[in-house]
Design an enzyme around this catalytic site. Sequence first.
Site, short mmCIF file in Angstrom:
data_model
loop_
_atom_site.label_atom_id
_atom_site.label_comp_id
_atom_site.label_asym_id
_atom_site.label_seq_id
_atom_site.Cartn_x
_atom_site.Cartn_y
_atom_site.Cartn_z
N PRO A 1 -49.95 -22.57 -51.49
CA PRO A 1 -49.88 -23.95 -51.00
C PRO A 1 -48.46 -24.44 -50.80
CG PRO A 1 -50.79 -23.81 -53.24
CD PRO A 1 -50.07 -22.55 -52.94
N GLU A 2 -48.22 -24.98 -49.65
CA GLU A 2 -47.01 -25.74 -49.40
C GLU A 2 -47.44 -27.20 -49.37
OE1 GLU A 2 -44.45 -24.11 -46.33
OE2 GLU A 2 -45.51 -22.20 -46.42
N ARG B 1 -53.15 -15.36 -59.46
CA ARG B 1 -51.84 -14.78 -59.82
C ARG B 1 -51.18 -15.47 -61.01
NH1 ARG B 1 -48.52 -13.65 -54.37
NH2 ARG B 1 -47.13 -12.62 -55.83
N HIS C 1 -60.92 -16.07 -62.81
CA HIS C 1 -59.68 -16.83 -62.62
C HIS C 1 -59.88 -18.35 -62.62
CE1 HIS C 1 -58.03 -12.95 -61.91
NE2 HIS C 1 -58.57 -12.81 -60.72
#
Length: 269
Positions: free
Chosen positions: A2-3, A109, A90
């Site tokens: 995400p930006e 991650r 996750h």
Amino acid sequence: MPELPEVETTRRGIEPHVIGRAVRGLILRRADLRWPFPQALQNLIGERITVAERRAKYLLLHSRPGAALLHLGMSGSLRIVDAGLPPRLHDHVDIVLDDGRALRFNDPRRFGALLWQVAGEVHPLLQGLGLEPLGPDFSGEHLFALSRGKRTTVKVFLMDQAVVVGVGNIYAAESLFRAGIDPRREAGKVSLARYQRLADAVRDILAHAITRGGTTLRDFLNPEGEPGYFEQELQVYGREGLPCRVCGTPLRHATLGQRATVWCPRCQR
DNA sequence: CATCGGACCTGTTAGC
DNA sequence: TGCTAACAGGTCCGAT
């Protein structure tokens, strides 16, 4: 992942579901993401969420004693789910709400973060951040002033969160293309006029990407589980070797600041 | 100081 | 088909 546009899309997606809700509980399925979860997060329990704010790529869920501070890292995402829905791989954290739903934080991650900001204070991670690109003070003059004397490339400079926040690898490449600037240029040697073009490009592209719901390259989904559509409009990111959509010249690739960089050698000088 | 490289992780894909 | 290496949207931190 995400930006700024993806984080803002996430904020807008969760906002109607969390504002005014009290936090019934916190489910931490592990002890940390990038950093350990602080004990003070427990202060959120029983409190009502008053504001869902975005600052840079951080999200803040404000309550009376303080705010939960979230960062999605490279692969994080938030979803609104029924609290009883079994967690998937996750799904590290649930913030359980008083309406039977939960804000669920998934992050394969684990570069993301969940921290606590005491009310009235600014978390250290938020200190030293640069201007909001969609805010009133961001301008070509700002970029020009901060870039003087900088030997780094204009692309690495643009991605420096101490300069302007929220611009990551995708939107840096797209903005430089729009502004016609070679990403390898030395930041300190770019003219004011070109930085004005660049600031306009950053603002326009980020704002437009938000209206498209962000960019979904592989797995970004908004909190309703829907993808973004801006990737259909990408001009250079991920298109190395393909013809420039403007002039047809094959797009070039190089690594800058350890990040893949693509540009048009004809349109960008 | 500014700049660079390594580190933190898992999942997917390209290449042999 | 299967294994391995490379790469991915971020950013902190220590070395230079």
